[in-house]
Design a protein around this motif. Structure first.
Motif, mmCIF file in Angstrom:
data_model
loop_
_atom_site.group_PDB
_atom_site.id
_atom_site.type_symbol
_atom_site.label_atom_id
_atom_site.label_comp_id
_atom_site.label_asym_id
_atom_site.label_seq_id
_atom_site.Cartn_x
_atom_site.Cartn_y
_atom_site.Cartn_z
ATOM 1 N N PRO A 50 0.795 -1.227 0.000
ATOM 2 C CA PRO A 50 0.000 0.000 0.000
ATOM 3 C C PRO A 50 0.835 1.287 0.000
ATOM 4 O O PRO A 50 0.308 2.349 -0.341
ATOM 5 C CB PRO A 50 -0.821 -0.117 1.296
ATOM 6 C CG PRO A 50 -0.869 -1.578 1.584
ATOM 7 C CD PRO A 50 0.484 -2.079 1.163
ATOM 8 N N ASP A 51 2.100 1.202 0.390
ATOM 9 C CA ASP A 51 2.986 2.374 0.401
ATOM 10 C C ASP A 51 3.887 2.438 -0.830
ATOM 11 O O ASP A 51 4.627 3.412 -1.008
ATOM 12 C CB ASP A 51 3.883 2.346 1.643
ATOM 13 C CG ASP A 51 3.185 2.872 2.896
ATOM 14 O OD1 ASP A 51 1.948 3.049 2.852
ATOM 15 O OD2 ASP A 51 3.875 3.088 3.907
ATOM 16 N N ALA A 52 3.851 1.427 -1.673
ATOM 17 C CA ALA A 52 4.873 1.278 -2.706
ATOM 18 C C ALA A 52 4.885 2.442 -3.701
ATOM 19 O O ALA A 52 5.956 2.919 -4.104
ATOM 20 C CB ALA A 52 4.697 -0.051 -3.436
ATOM 21 N N LEU A 111 2.050 -3.776 9.638
ATOM 22 C CA LEU A 111 1.551 -3.082 10.825
ATOM 23 C C LEU A 111 0.891 -1.787 10.368
ATOM 24 O O LEU A 111 1.530 -0.739 10.284
ATOM 25 C CB LEU A 111 2.701 -2.811 11.813
ATOM 26 C CG LEU A 111 3.423 -4.058 12.339
ATOM 27 C CD1 LEU A 111 4.626 -3.666 13.182
ATOM 28 C CD2 LEU A 111 2.469 -4.940 13.146
ATOM 29 N N ARG A 112 -0.369 -1.861 10.061
ATOM 30 C CA ARG A 112 -1.084 -0.747 9.442
ATOM 31 C C ARG A 112 -1.463 0.310 10.492
ATOM 32 O O ARG A 112 -1.778 -0.029 11.625
ATOM 33 C CB ARG A 112 -2.350 -1.270 8.767
ATOM 34 C CG ARG A 112 -2.096 -2.359 7.718
ATOM 35 C CD ARG A 112 -3.331 -3.195 7.472
ATOM 36 N NE ARG A 112 -3.708 -3.938 8.664
ATOM 37 C CZ ARG A 112 -4.758 -4.743 8.739
ATOM 38 N NH1 ARG A 112 -5.532 -4.915 7.676
ATOM 39 N NH2 ARG A 112 -5.039 -5.372 9.866
ATOM 40 N N GLY A 113 -1.404 1.558 10.084
ATOM 41 C CA GLY A 113 -1.845 2.627 10.978
ATOM 42 C C GLY A 113 -0.949 3.839 10.942
ATOM 43 O O GLY A 113 -1.415 4.959 10.758
ATOM 44 N N HIS A 114 0.357 3.655 11.165
ATOM 45 C CA HIS A 114 1.274 4.785 11.013
ATOM 46 C C HIS A 114 1.228 5.250 9.571
ATOM 47 O O HIS A 114 1.136 6.448 9.293
ATOM 48 C CB HIS A 114 2.687 4.367 11.424
ATOM 49 C CG HIS A 114 3.689 5.480 11.352
ATOM 50 N ND1 HIS A 114 3.616 6.594 12.152
ATOM 51 C CD2 HIS A 114 4.779 5.658 10.556
ATOM 52 C CE1 HIS A 114 4.618 7.416 11.863
ATOM 53 N NE2 HIS A 114 5.330 6.872 10.892
ATOM 54 N N THR A 115 1.321 4.308 8.651
ATOM 55 C CA THR A 115 0.970 4.494 7.243
ATOM 56 C C THR A 115 0.219 3.235 6.817
ATOM 57 O O THR A 115 0.310 2.197 7.486
ATOM 58 C CB THR A 115 2.203 4.696 6.344
ATOM 59 O OG1 THR A 115 2.967 3.486 6.314
ATOM 60 C CG2 THR A 115 3.076 5.857 6.824
#
Length: 238
Positions: free
Chosen positions: A106-108, A141-145
């Motif tokens: 999701p951050d790629a 670990l979702r949440g910070h990003t």
């Protein structure tokens, strides 16, 4: 905290810490004004290397790579999340080493854009990342990003090197878990609940108290040190 001479404390411009295990070497260095930690994991059997985050100061990071490999071998850079202070040196480090780039799926896209280099491997929760003879588990670990990832390296059951602990996990958490709490979710209750939930179910309920935590900034910790604080983190909401 300290373990076999490794106290987890480094400063920008200072020397690297080195931990020698049966199959792996772990090096830690700090770079930049935000005391960003970068970690080099070296397979002792093959010489393959992985860099966790490339925040800034490419010369210092390349020196770290050469501490593990005089030929500057680097197989992969894993960016733990899309924030710019963790990927500013990505393009420079890859230009010298030819390493491939990996990040949480999701951050790629953001990592590719901000880092100036396309992400080659989009990591998903439960993936396993091979570095020579080493295998690291990918923990989302979702949440910070949305696409933050941690990497877990487990010592072998027959570990016998000085300071080694059979079955102990070395967990590189980026900005998702620190001494004293989870990473920032910018006051968003939903993001906080998601991050605390992932950290609880995917880290604290999975790994032992002796799991060593290597965060994206500052000093190390262990799950055993942090576990009693989980109810207090939930109550305060950050």
């Amino acid at each position: 905290m300290s373990d076999g001479g490794w106290d987890g404390r480094v400063v920008p411009g200072g020397a690297s810490l080195v931990r020698v295990l049966d199959d792996a070497e772990i090096r830690k260095a700090s770079v930049g004004p935000m005391d960003n930690d970068a970690y080099l994991v070296t397979c002792r059997r093959s010489g393959a290397q992985l860099l966790v985050d490339a925040p800034t100061d490419p010369d210092r990071l390349l020196a770290l790579v050469r501490e593990g490999s005089p030929s500057a071998r680097l197989d992969v850079v894993v960016v733990t999340h899309q924030h710019g202070d963790h990927l500013g040196a990505v393009a420079s480090v890859i230009a010298v080493t030819g390493a491939r780039l990996a990040a949480g799926a999701p951050d790629a896209d953001a990592v590719s854009r901000l880092g100036g280099h396309p992400v080659d491997t989009r990591l998903q929760h439960g993936d396993r990342l091979a570095v020579g003879h080493l295998v690291l588990d990918v923990v989302a670990l979702r949440g910070h990003t949305p696409g933050s990832v941690a990497l877990a390296l487990t010592e072998p059951d027959d570990a016998s090197a000085p300071g080694a602990v059979p079955g102990r996990v070395h967990l590189f958490t980026g900005d998702s878990l620190f001494p004293g709490g989870v990473g920032s979710t910018q006051g968003d209750p939903q993001r906080f609940a998601q991050l605390l939930g992932d950290v609880t179910s995917r880290v604290f309920e999975r790994y032992r108290d002796d799991t060593w935590v290597y965060p994206g900034h500052g000093d190390d910790t262990s799950l055993g040190e942090q576990r009693p604080s989980l109810p207090a983190w939930a109550a305060r909401g950050w």
